[in-house]
Design an enzyme around this catalytic site. Sequence first.
Site, PDB file in Angstrom:
ATOM      1  CG  ASP A 226     -30.388  27.401   0.262  1.00  0.00           C
ATOM      2  OD1 ASP A 226     -29.312  27.865   0.659  1.00  0.00           O
ATOM      3  OD2 ASP A 226     -30.893  27.721  -0.828  1.00  0.00           O
ATOM      4  CE1 TYR A 383     -29.140  33.299  -3.257  1.00  0.00           C
ATOM      5  CE2 TYR A 383     -29.535  31.805  -5.092  1.00  0.00           C
ATOM      6  CZ  TYR A 383     -29.082  32.036  -3.801  1.00  0.00           C
ATOM      7  OH  TYR A 383     -28.563  31.004  -3.062  1.00  0.00           O
ATOM      8  CG  HIS A 440     -26.464  25.758   3.852  1.00  0.00           C
ATOM      9  ND1 HIS A 440     -27.311  26.653   4.467  1.00  0.00           N
ATOM     10  CD2 HIS A 440     -26.787  25.785   2.529  1.00  0.00           C
ATOM     11  CE1 HIS A 440     -28.091  27.214   3.568  1.00  0.00           C
ATOM     12  NE2 HIS A 440     -27.807  26.702   2.381  1.00  0.00           N
TER      13      HIS A 440
END
Length: 464
Positions: A226, A383, A440
């Site tokens: 990630d 982000y 993930h």
Amino acid sequence: MWLEIFLASVLGYVIYWFVSKDKEETLPLEDGWWGPGVRPTAREDESIRPFKVETSDEQINDLHQRIEKARLTPPLEDSRFHYGFNSNYLKKVISYWRNEFDWKKQVEILNRYPHFKTRIEGLDIHFIHVKPPQLPSGRTPKPLLMVHGWPGSFYEFYKIIPFLTDPKNHGLSDDHVFEVICPSIPGYGFSEASSKKGFNSVATARIFYKLMLRLGFQEFYIQGGDWGSLICTNMAQLVPSHVKGLHLNMALVLRNFYTLTLLLGRRFSGLFGYTERDVELMYPFKEKIFYSIMRESGYMHIQCTKPDTVGERWGRPGSADLLHPGVGGRNTAHRLLFVVPLHVALRVAFRFCFPRKFSLDDLLTNIMLYWTTGTITSSQRFYKENLGQGYLAQKHERMKVYVPTGFAAFPCELLHAPEKWVKFKYPKLISYSYMPRGGHFAALEEPQLMAQDIRKFVGLLERQ
């Protein structure tokens, strides 16, 4: 004449080879100040301080009161999770969270490993540092930095740490014994959030590099998935001489020729270097890539554009915290329907997608690390800082990585990255593994498999 043509051709090829040859660029190391106000003139305190996770009855009582006030919208019949988080299932989570989940017990588990804080570039940086309980005679442990992503935390690595630091007592050989450092990304959990705009993965990588130097490590291994994969990639681009090896379980490799072959790859897989396993994981393209990205990336778009909007809640603490469309005359596309802890829980839990490999206690512990520290908004800003400027806007996105690399391709990752793709970005790829299961959050889902692949990579690297 023919000799002249031959010599001219050779010369032309040599010139072309030198011009087109990849340059082993590095990112400028630079420096930063992310604390409030201007940088002080006094030298920064570089001490490393012990830290302990603590909680209070007041925090728990406040949480319980907010959970009890939750007002849920009934789901459509037979909708499962197709419209988002199913509120019937959420009721079960809420009930467990309120009545059975023992946060104080989880705090004891969190404190099983040594915690520390140190100040770097104006921010208090939290990390755990776990050393081997025992070492074979004459051996020194290998330093390994492991970096989490969103909405994860240092807690993701609690199950993998014993396989790395104490392998002999966990069914593995003691050929490779590590000491593990797991920091919290600034703005996540116990690491202080930046007070200034622009704090991105490169700044994080530089801070974590300084952390490793402060701990006395001039050379070390790094591992990430990630956001951790990007932060570790940036560290390898900043200080390649200090990174002995880079291990990833996710790779952002969208800038290469191979991604353009997706539409033709199933029919001409051999031509593009795709294996049968690659084809299984990527096709049918429409369902496994296009629809999947469209369905699962909505959170990413809003966090890249309006992280503070989705991160905050309306209403006064302890009063009318139940939010409903139209309350207070606010007409917005993103009306939050839950009290603060449920909003945090939904955003974290929805990304985790409830794999069967970890428990509600694991999930809620991770959620509580955001809730008790109040860091859901600052974590989401990462982000915007990294992706809000647009595609390939930052230099590191266009650079390759010339550090020995290992890659674990877990079958349930968000987007499968074939070996050809990874090798384009990481030319010194020496280990690529198709993992038999896992997704993930691999270190939490399949800690032993992940540990074995890290050990495999380090073994191959050290035999070179």
